[in-house]
Scaffold this active site. Sequence first.
Site, PDB file in Angstrom:
ATOM      1  N   GLY A   1       0.827  -1.203   0.000  1.00  0.00           N
ATOM      2  CA  GLY A   1       0.000   0.000   0.000  1.00  0.00           C
ATOM      3  C   GLY A   1       0.856   1.245   0.000  1.00  0.00           C
ATOM      4  O   GLY A   1       1.900   1.298   0.652  1.00  0.00           O
TER       5      GLY A   1
ATOM      6  N   GLY B   1     -32.748  -6.472   2.856  1.00  0.00           N
ATOM      7  CA  GLY B   1     -32.393  -5.910   1.554  1.00  0.00           C
ATOM      8  C   GLY B   1     -31.665  -4.592   1.649  1.00  0.00           C
ATOM      9  O   GLY B   1     -30.724  -4.331   0.891  1.00  0.00           O
TER      10      GLY B   1
ATOM     11  N   GLU C   1      -0.361  -9.342   6.440  1.00  0.00           N
ATOM     12  CA  GLU C   1       0.403  -9.616   7.670  1.00  0.00           C
ATOM     13  C   GLU C   1       0.256 -11.065   8.110  1.00  0.00           C
ATOM     14  O   GLU C   1       0.265 -11.373   9.298  1.00  0.00           O
ATOM     15  CB  GLU C   1      -0.013  -8.662   8.803  1.00  0.00           C
ATOM     16  CG  GLU C   1       0.359  -7.234   8.557  1.00  0.00           C
ATOM     17  CD  GLU C   1       1.797  -7.087   8.080  1.00  0.00           C
ATOM     18  OE1 GLU C   1       2.702  -7.526   8.801  1.00  0.00           O
ATOM     19  OE2 GLU C   1       2.012  -6.541   6.986  1.00  0.00           O
TER      20      GLU C   1
END
Length: 664
Positions: A177, A401, A424
């Site tokens: 990241g 829903g 990790e």
Amino acid sequence: MDGVDYLADERSKAQFDVDELKIVWAGSRHAFEVSDRISRLVASDPAFRKDNRPMLGRKELFKNTLRKATYAWKRIIELCLNEEEASKLRFYVDEPAFTDLHWGMFVPAIKGQGTDEQQQKWLPLAYKMQIIGCYAQTELGHGSNVQGLETTATFDPQTDEFIIHSPTLTSSKWWPGGLGKISTHGVVYARLITDGQDHGVHGFIVQLRSLDDHSPLPGITVGDIGMKFGNGAYNTMDNGVLRFDHVRIPRNQMLMRVFQVTREGKVKQSNVPRQLVYGTMVFVRQTIVADASCAISRAVCIATRYSAIRRQFGSQNGGAETQVIDYKTQQNRLFPLLASAYAFRFVGEWLKWLYTDVTQRLQANDFSTLPEAHACTAGLKSLTTSATADAIEECRKLCGGHGYLCTSGLPELFAVYVPACTYEGDNIVLLLQVARFLMKTVSQLGSGKKPVGTTAYMGRAEHLLQCQSDVQRADDWLKPSAILEAFEARATRMSVACARNLSKFKNQEDGFLELQADLVEAAVAHCQLIVVSKFIEKLQQDIPGNGVKQVLGLLCNVYALHILHKHLGDFLSTGCITPKQGSLASELQRSLCSQVRPNAIALVDAFNYTDHYLGSVLGRSDGNVYPKLYEEAWKDPLNDTVVPDGYHEYIRPLLKQQLRTARL
């Protein structure tokens, strides 16, 4: 009554002091005050708006994240926030960003693995964000098997440099990241090679981009790996791909706190114990467990509030329909998840203490508790993240829903959270590591070496292998001693059975491969015991507040009996309890859920989450659900025009049966 009245009515039923439980949840009055102040600061700032996130295209979404991350840093400086407050601000902004890896992985890696000189050089730059770092370990071809990484770092004694190189396609760094578009530097893991000899994987600080124009440095190919699962969600993060073509870095950019390479190219171990490297891993994993309690509590808060507002069936003589939360099926699915949120919170608190204790011991050259701490954090990371991912999806189902709408907050929360089951440490791989530790513990039982910490119960293996539960009535399961003995006996018997089966193999590794499924189950049993025991230990502490200890005791029993019911086969097959005792436990669990019912809304209010952080129309604190659902629907870009784009090209010809002349 409307939704607002429903929640007000529910809050009046609470049998405990909600404000005091907020402090218990936060960990201390100070922590509560910091968290409360920072969360409200973020919620009140329109710059941190996030309700439009699922509708943004990838480029717009990513640029918006850069704006928020930079603005957050600006506010941190302007308000002179300390490290604790700054961390809370980033948490409540609630948007995966390059800063997560900078502060969560890059900085800790340098602190844990860099020499004093390296820390003095790099950390001030990182703390001021004059450089932005990532953690480049995982490759296209290898993740959990770190020792199989292919990137190389070859020492050149002629120039006193390392040559970082990606020899194959599969050696490309993949997933880090912050790497894709933002990071200027990375802690890169590569195989150390000196004089033709491979010394295994080590960390190196490598500059990736120019600090002048942000272009990749010569020999570096870097980019984003593409869209991930879900709308918005983790697509705010620039997970990256990185390849090196013989990139040279100075020798002193190898992280050398433990392992060093001299000017002459000689490899030597420093006087700093190599076990210190594991401290960073323990830190990261205990943070993940703490994050699990936040994610599951967030989902449970949404589902619980909405279950109290939603009414369905049961109307007689024109009266009000039944609140969904009053259905036993809803309670039996929802309340164990609520109990899990508190269980994970308290085991996360304990892990934080464990990390501090282990760190202090390591600094004093005491490594006695490190293997147990490593296994403990690995196992609890696996257990809590898997349970939380499942719980978020279950909460979506519990909302019917409407839970499928992005405005419910649950689809995005799920998409953001599920990577935790893999990063990790893949959860199954971690459980197998725990199993190895358990097998070693069992093998030492006859040597006189007493198990310590979370495996101390195995010191009573002789008793636990033979004992029978003395539960005779359902209420007997309310005794902590009855719960603990059953969980300890189950864990011990499963571990010992695995050890016995392993001993039948001439080659232990063949045995591990063959018995992996059983070993994973034994590790799960051990980790569930830890969570239950730490919840019970929490109740033995001085907990202030009227009724707070009682309601937490109720949740502790709900959690433990839920696990017992879910894994009843283990308890029965190992002979820990009888079928009758199992039936009594299930009977009591249903009864306890009824006792949770009047406290449900107050228990989720104690999380003290702002509506901004929850990000859910269904979980609004004021209960004003239906008007807001209707209002949000009209904000969708498809509703910008009454007649949709494409109507004249495609739909009108279809309706008029003019397809032959249509420009398809």
